[in-house]
Design a protein around this motif. Structure first.
Motif, PDB file in Angstrom:
ATOM      1  N   UNK A 155       5.160  -8.437   0.860  1.00  0.00           N
ATOM      2  CA  UNK A 155       5.718  -7.299   1.593  1.00  0.00           C
ATOM      3  C   UNK A 155       4.578  -6.418   2.097  1.00  0.00           C
ATOM      4  N   UNK A 156       4.698  -5.987   3.350  1.00  0.00           N
ATOM      5  CA  UNK A 156       3.675  -5.146   3.970  1.00  0.00           C
ATOM      6  C   UNK A 156       4.357  -3.950   4.610  1.00  0.00           C
ATOM      7  N   UNK A 157       3.843  -2.773   4.324  1.00  0.00           N
ATOM      8  CA  UNK A 157       4.339  -1.538   4.917  1.00  0.00           C
ATOM      9  C   UNK A 157       3.447  -1.194   6.097  1.00  0.00           C
ATOM     10  N   UNK A 158       4.032  -1.016   7.292  1.00  0.00           N
ATOM     11  CA  UNK A 158       3.264  -0.677   8.487  1.00  0.00           C
ATOM     12  C   UNK A 158       3.363   0.821   8.736  1.00  0.00           C
ATOM     13  N   UNK A 159       2.199   1.445   8.986  1.00  0.00           N
ATOM     14  CA  UNK A 159       2.134   2.889   9.196  1.00  0.00           C
ATOM     15  C   UNK A 159       1.345   3.195  10.467  1.00  0.00           C
ATOM     16  N   UNK A 160       1.619   4.325  11.097  1.00  0.00           N
ATOM     17  CA  UNK A 160       0.913   4.665  12.338  1.00  0.00           C
ATOM     18  C   UNK A 160      -0.498   5.205  12.127  1.00  0.00           C
ATOM     19  N   UNK A 161      -0.868   5.538  10.882  1.00  0.00           N
ATOM     20  CA  UNK A 161      -2.197   6.078  10.612  1.00  0.00           C
ATOM     21  C   UNK A 161      -2.836   5.366   9.424  1.00  0.00           C
ATOM     22  N   UNK A 162      -4.159   5.393   9.336  1.00  0.00           N
ATOM     23  CA  UNK A 162      -4.837   4.783   8.175  1.00  0.00           C
ATOM     24  C   UNK A 162      -4.470   5.522   6.891  1.00  0.00           C
ATOM     25  N   UNK A 163      -4.553   4.823   5.776  1.00  0.00           N
ATOM     26  CA  UNK A 163      -4.241   5.436   4.483  1.00  0.00           C
ATOM     27  C   UNK A 163      -5.483   5.484   3.601  1.00  0.00           C
ATOM     28  N   UNK A 164      -5.474   6.421   2.663  1.00  0.00           N
ATOM     29  CA  UNK A 164      -6.573   6.551   1.708  1.00  0.00           C
ATOM     30  C   UNK A 164      -6.226   5.757   0.455  1.00  0.00           C
ATOM     31  N   UNK A 165      -7.183   5.637  -0.469  1.00  0.00           N
ATOM     32  CA  UNK A 165      -6.913   4.957  -1.735  1.00  0.00           C
ATOM     33  C   UNK A 165      -5.844   5.700  -2.535  1.00  0.00           C
ATOM     34  N   UNK A 173       3.314   3.014  -6.305  1.00  0.00           N
ATOM     35  CA  UNK A 173       4.196   3.542  -7.347  1.00  0.00           C
ATOM     36  C   UNK A 173       5.610   3.773  -6.802  1.00  0.00           C
ATOM     37  N   UNK A 174       5.684   4.361  -5.617  1.00  0.00           N
ATOM     38  CA  UNK A 174       6.995   4.641  -5.012  1.00  0.00           C
ATOM     39  C   UNK A 174       7.715   3.358  -4.598  1.00  0.00           C
ATOM     40  N   UNK A 175       6.965   2.315  -4.270  1.00  0.00           N
ATOM     41  CA  UNK A 175       7.570   1.072  -3.785  1.00  0.00           C
ATOM     42  C   UNK A 175       8.028   0.156  -4.918  1.00  0.00           C
ATOM     43  N   UNK A 176       7.636   0.443  -6.159  1.00  0.00           N
ATOM     44  CA  UNK A 176       7.964  -0.442  -7.285  1.00  0.00           C
ATOM     45  C   UNK A 176       9.465  -0.762  -7.373  1.00  0.00           C
ATOM     46  N   UNK A 177      10.374   0.218  -7.290  1.00  0.00           N
ATOM     47  CA  UNK A 177      11.810  -0.133  -7.350  1.00  0.00           C
ATOM     48  C   UNK A 177      12.251  -1.037  -6.197  1.00  0.00           C
ATOM     49  N   UNK A 178      11.757  -0.765  -4.989  1.00  0.00           N
ATOM     50  CA  UNK A 178      12.102  -1.594  -3.840  1.00  0.00           C
ATOM     51  C   UNK A 178      11.603  -3.019  -4.039  1.00  0.00           C
ATOM     52  N   UNK A 179      10.375  -3.171  -4.527  1.00  0.00           N
ATOM     53  CA  UNK A 179       9.825  -4.505  -4.760  1.00  0.00           C
ATOM     54  C   UNK A 179      10.624  -5.248  -5.820  1.00  0.00           C
TER      55      UNK A 179
END
Length: 193
Positions: A155-165, A173-179
């Motif tokens: 699974x890959x989340x696409x975002x309009x801006x770069x993300x930090x670590x 952490x937020x995606x754990x239930x969805x995964x």
């Protein structure tokens, strides 16, 4: 059209003039057959134009893609960065990035040979046609680069801006239930990135 061996030779000739070589020993100066297959698998190089028996056939765009990859690697770009740039690369920009002499782009097909197959459309980068009424353009969102965050299991989340670590850690952490849900339904394989 050219066989893979002929394509590799043209890449070698195109890079012979002004190519400083790879910045480290981990990258080959000229791609071999295996590297070309890998680049095709990961989408950096288009699939072959066609087949002649069991022999794959390549054209000028393949040559441009391979030379551009090597030139950008020599500048220190990673394959991941090159993949991101290739998504939006226009034919004109590919021309500029590869800087291949015209004589190497010319086909060497014998008379009566099968002509080059039509270039595949670049639907993701080309501008859409105008509406039926020439004064009514089709409204399209401005193309913008996207940045992917691997969530695991494919699974890959696409975002309009770069993300930090920090962003990555909080997103994971937020995606754990969805995964968990996606894995329970067999939509992902459950492996972590």
């Amino acid at each position: 059209m050219w066989t893979m061996d002929e394509l590799v030779e043209r890449v070698r000739e195109a890079l012979a003039a002004e190519y400083p070589g790879a910045p480290n020993g981990r990258v080959r100066d000229v791609p071999d057959r295996r590297a070309i297959r890998w680049y095709t698998t990961i989408g950096l190089v288009d699939r072959p134009l066609g087949m002649r028996g069991r022999t794959a056939l390549y054209g000028p765009r393949h040559l441009q893609q391979l030379v551009a990859i090597k030139r950008w690697q020599a500048e220190g770009r990673s394959l991941r960065q090159i993949q991101a740039d290739f998504v939006w690369l226009s034919p004109r920009a590919l021309d500029d990035a590869s800087r291949i002499p015209e004589h190497l782009l010319a086909a060497n097909d014998p008379p009566g040979a099968t002509p080059d197959l039509a270039e595949r459309p670049r639907f993701w980068a080309d501008q859409p046609a105008k509406g039926k009424d020439k004064t009514d353009p089709v409204r399209v969102a401005e193309a913008a680069p996207v940045h992917g965050v691997s969530l695991g299991g494919g699974a890959i989340l696409l975002l309009p801006r770069p993300v930090t670590d920090t962003d990555r850690a909080e997103i994971a952490e937020a995606a754990a239930p969805l995964l968990g849900l996606l894995e329970s339904r067999g939509l992902i394989d459950g492996r972590t990135p």
